[in-house]
Enzyme design. Structure first.
Site, mmCIF file in Angstrom:
data_model
loop_
_atom_site.group_PDB
_atom_site.id
_atom_site.type_symbol
_atom_site.label_atom_id
_atom_site.label_comp_id
_atom_site.label_asym_id
_atom_site.label_seq_id
_atom_site.Cartn_x
_atom_site.Cartn_y
_atom_site.Cartn_z
ATOM 1 C CE LYS A 138 44.625 58.860 37.851
ATOM 2 N NZ LYS A 138 44.693 57.504 38.423
ATOM 3 N N GLY A 190 40.371 48.849 40.133
ATOM 4 C CA GLY A 190 40.776 47.530 40.595
ATOM 5 C C GLY A 190 39.777 46.421 40.367
ATOM 6 C CB ALA A 235 39.599 53.050 37.037
ATOM 7 N N GLY A 236 39.533 50.054 35.790
ATOM 8 C CA GLY A 236 38.607 49.023 35.359
ATOM 9 C C GLY A 236 39.126 48.062 34.318
ATOM 10 C CG ASN A 257 48.896 49.662 39.555
ATOM 11 O OD1 ASN A 257 48.899 50.168 40.657
ATOM 12 N ND2 ASN A 257 49.771 48.722 39.256
ATOM 13 C CB SER A 258 44.525 46.303 39.337
ATOM 14 O OG SER A 258 44.496 47.201 40.416
#
Length: 274
Positions: free
Chosen positions: A115, A176, A202-203, A224-225
């Protein structure tokens, strides 16, 4: 890339609903990261609960064998069970990203699926498109299968696809941030005009964000976050698994048309009392 097969004559059993990235085929459309957990035990439990098959690892920040004196993440996330997706998080130029991918290939015994993310600055972690394009070309020429983090610009997505990237990964919002999918229209344009898989990266902040991404027609969602920063990461991982599944099923089923005015659900004829 997803094609809507929501017709009565072409049912798509969800259990057979796989997607292909490069030379690999997967059943789970939820991809997860390994950062921000309180310890390795929580990391393993959350990833297991997510039912993800692809787990992404920040090579510059995570030990997968570089340091024999530190815990090795691969002892918890076994390459025999998961597809490890090395990423170039923390790289701000093409040269560093390329070097990081080569290190990952060496550590993982020739593994070539990566990635790519080349960041513009530390405040927004927004992708540096020019450096991303530069790194992608070098890596593809060197035999890597490149999944690429990029902006939600449809033209940039087309360029990355034409170069040979095996998956386009536009951000939903800043890494994040948990702000969800800010610009659904441009994401839809990327999906409609891209033949390789499109995965929101993301987001994502909660399960509804993941479901919306899948309802738009994304092939998958990486996060992830949203899981690691939840009050209960294992429970949130389960929620995300179900959200991605439900969003994909809703996309395949085909949503009803949106109308400006009401339409009665009950019949307009045959009343008992007239």
């Amino acid at each position: 890339m997803s094609e809507n097969t929501s017709t009565a004559t072409q049912p798509t059993p969800l259990l057979q609903d796989t997607f292909t990235v490069g030379s690999r085929t997967f059943s789970s459309r939820l991809l997860v990261g390994t950062g921000k957990y309180k310890d390795m035990t929580e990391t393993g439990a959350a990833i297991g609960a997510s039912a993800a098959e692809i787990v992404t690892v920040a090579i510059r920040r995570t030990n997968i064998g570089q340091n024999s004196n530190e815990p090795n993440l691969l002892d918890v996330i076994s390459p025999d069970k998961y597809t490890i997706l090395p990423n170039t998080a923390g790289c701000f130029d093409a040269e560093t990203a390329i070097r990081t991918c080569k290190l990952a290939r060496e550590l993982l015994g020739g593994h070539n699926l990566v990635k790519l993310e080349v960041l513009g600055d530390e405040k927004t972690l927004y992708p540096n498109v020019m450096e991303t394009l530069k790194a992608a070309k070098v890596l593809i020429d060197d035999g890597f299968e490149v999944m690429v983090y990029t902006s939600d610009d449809p033209i940039v997505a087309q360029e990355l696809e034409s170069m040979g990237c095996v998956a386009i990964m536009p951000l939903g919002s800043l890494i994040g941030s948990g702000l969800g999918l800010i610009n659904r229209h441009t994401l839809s344009l990327i999906i409609e005009n891209t033949k390789v898989p499109v995965l929101v990266d993301a987001g994502v902040g909660t399960a509804s964000d993941a479901a919306i991404a899948m309802e738009l027609g994304c092939d998958g969602v990486l996060m992830n976050s949203a899981i690691a920063n939840a009050k209960n990461p294992v429970m949130m991982a389960q929620a995300m698994k179900h959200a991605v599944w439900a969003g994909r099923q809703a996309f395949l089923a085909g949503r009803m048309p949106m109308r400006k005015m009401a339409t009665a659900s009950s019949p307009q004829t045959g009343y008992f009392f007239q």
